[in-house]
Motif scaffolding. Structure first.
Motif, PDB file in Angstrom:
ATOM      1  N   ARG A  35    -128.098  25.131  12.991  1.00 56.13           N
ATOM      2  CA  ARG A  35    -127.374  24.651  14.168  1.00 56.13           C
ATOM      3  C   ARG A  35    -128.016  23.392  14.718  1.00 56.13           C
ATOM      4  O   ARG A  35    -129.213  23.207  14.673  1.00 56.13           O
ATOM      5  N   ILE A  36    -127.213  22.512  15.266  1.00 54.56           N
ATOM      6  CA  ILE A  36    -127.694  21.325  15.957  1.00 54.56           C
ATOM      7  C   ILE A  36    -127.694  21.646  17.442  1.00 54.56           C
ATOM      8  O   ILE A  36    -126.722  22.198  17.967  1.00 54.56           O
ATOM      9  N   LEU A  37    -128.776  21.302  18.107  1.00 55.05           N
ATOM     10  CA  LEU A  37    -128.891  21.586  19.535  1.00 55.05           C
ATOM     11  C   LEU A  37    -127.805  20.856  20.318  1.00 55.05           C
ATOM     12  O   LEU A  37    -127.334  19.789  19.895  1.00 55.05           O
ATOM     13  N   PRO A  38    -127.423  21.399  21.487  1.00 52.95           N
ATOM     14  CA  PRO A  38    -126.424  20.721  22.313  1.00 52.95           C
ATOM     15  C   PRO A  38    -126.860  19.287  22.615  1.00 52.95           C
ATOM     16  O   PRO A  38    -128.005  19.036  22.960  1.00 52.95           O
ATOM     17  N   GLY A  39    -125.959  18.366  22.470  1.00 51.71           N
ATOM     18  CA  GLY A  39    -126.274  16.961  22.700  1.00 51.71           C
ATOM     19  C   GLY A  39    -126.821  16.266  21.461  1.00 51.71           C
ATOM     20  O   GLY A  39    -126.930  15.042  21.436  1.00 51.71           O
ATOM     21  N   GLY A  40    -127.171  17.026  20.461  1.00 50.86           N
ATOM     22  CA  GLY A  40    -127.745  16.446  19.251  1.00 50.86           C
ATOM     23  C   GLY A  40    -126.785  15.557  18.498  1.00 50.86           C
ATOM     24  O   GLY A  40    -127.165  14.495  18.002  1.00 50.86           O
ATOM     25  N   ARG A  41    -125.538  15.966  18.411  1.00 48.72           N
ATOM     26  CA  ARG A  41    -124.547  15.162  17.687  1.00 48.72           C
ATOM     27  C   ARG A  41    -124.344  13.808  18.368  1.00 48.72           C
ATOM     28  O   ARG A  41    -124.204  12.779  17.701  1.00 48.72           O
ATOM     29  N   ALA A  42    -124.320  13.807  19.699  1.00 49.07           N
ATOM     30  CA  ALA A  42    -124.134  12.550  20.428  1.00 49.07           C
ATOM     31  C   ALA A  42    -125.291  11.597  20.159  1.00 49.07           C
ATOM     32  O   ALA A  42    -125.090  10.389  19.990  1.00 49.07           O
ATOM     33  N   ILE A  43    -126.500  12.122  20.084  1.00 51.55           N
ATOM     34  CA  ILE A  43    -127.669  11.283  19.801  1.00 51.55           C
ATOM     35  C   ILE A  43    -127.590  10.741  18.382  1.00 51.55           C
ATOM     36  O   ILE A  43    -127.850   9.570  18.135  1.00 51.55           O
TER      37      ILE A  43
END
Length: 69
Positions: A35-43
């Motif tokens: 899983r990618i942490l919340p906000g990780g995709r935006a970064i």
């Protein structure tokens, strides 16, 4: 070889000692590892992320250098 067998006499004994529940529990503990942490995709999607990281590193290094004097 003793380390691989975990104290058992043979591979057969080792595999016989592994229960379904043990394997299921081990699999369950790995379920969320991708899983990618919340906000990780935006970064990750930031186009200038490498430049921003470098800039932050340089600022931090410069600040540390001025504090040591």
């Amino acid at each position: 070889m003793e380390v691989l067998l975990n104290g058992k006499d043979s591979l057969e004994a080792l595999f016989a000692s592994i229960s379904y529940e043990d394997a299921k529990d081990e699999n369950r503990s790995n379920e969320n590892s991708d899983r990618i942490l919340p906000g990780g995709r935006a970064i990750i999607k930031k186009q200038k992320l490498p430049e921003q990281i470098l800039e932050l590193f340089i600022k931090t290094k410069t600040a540390q250098g001025s504090q040591s004097n």
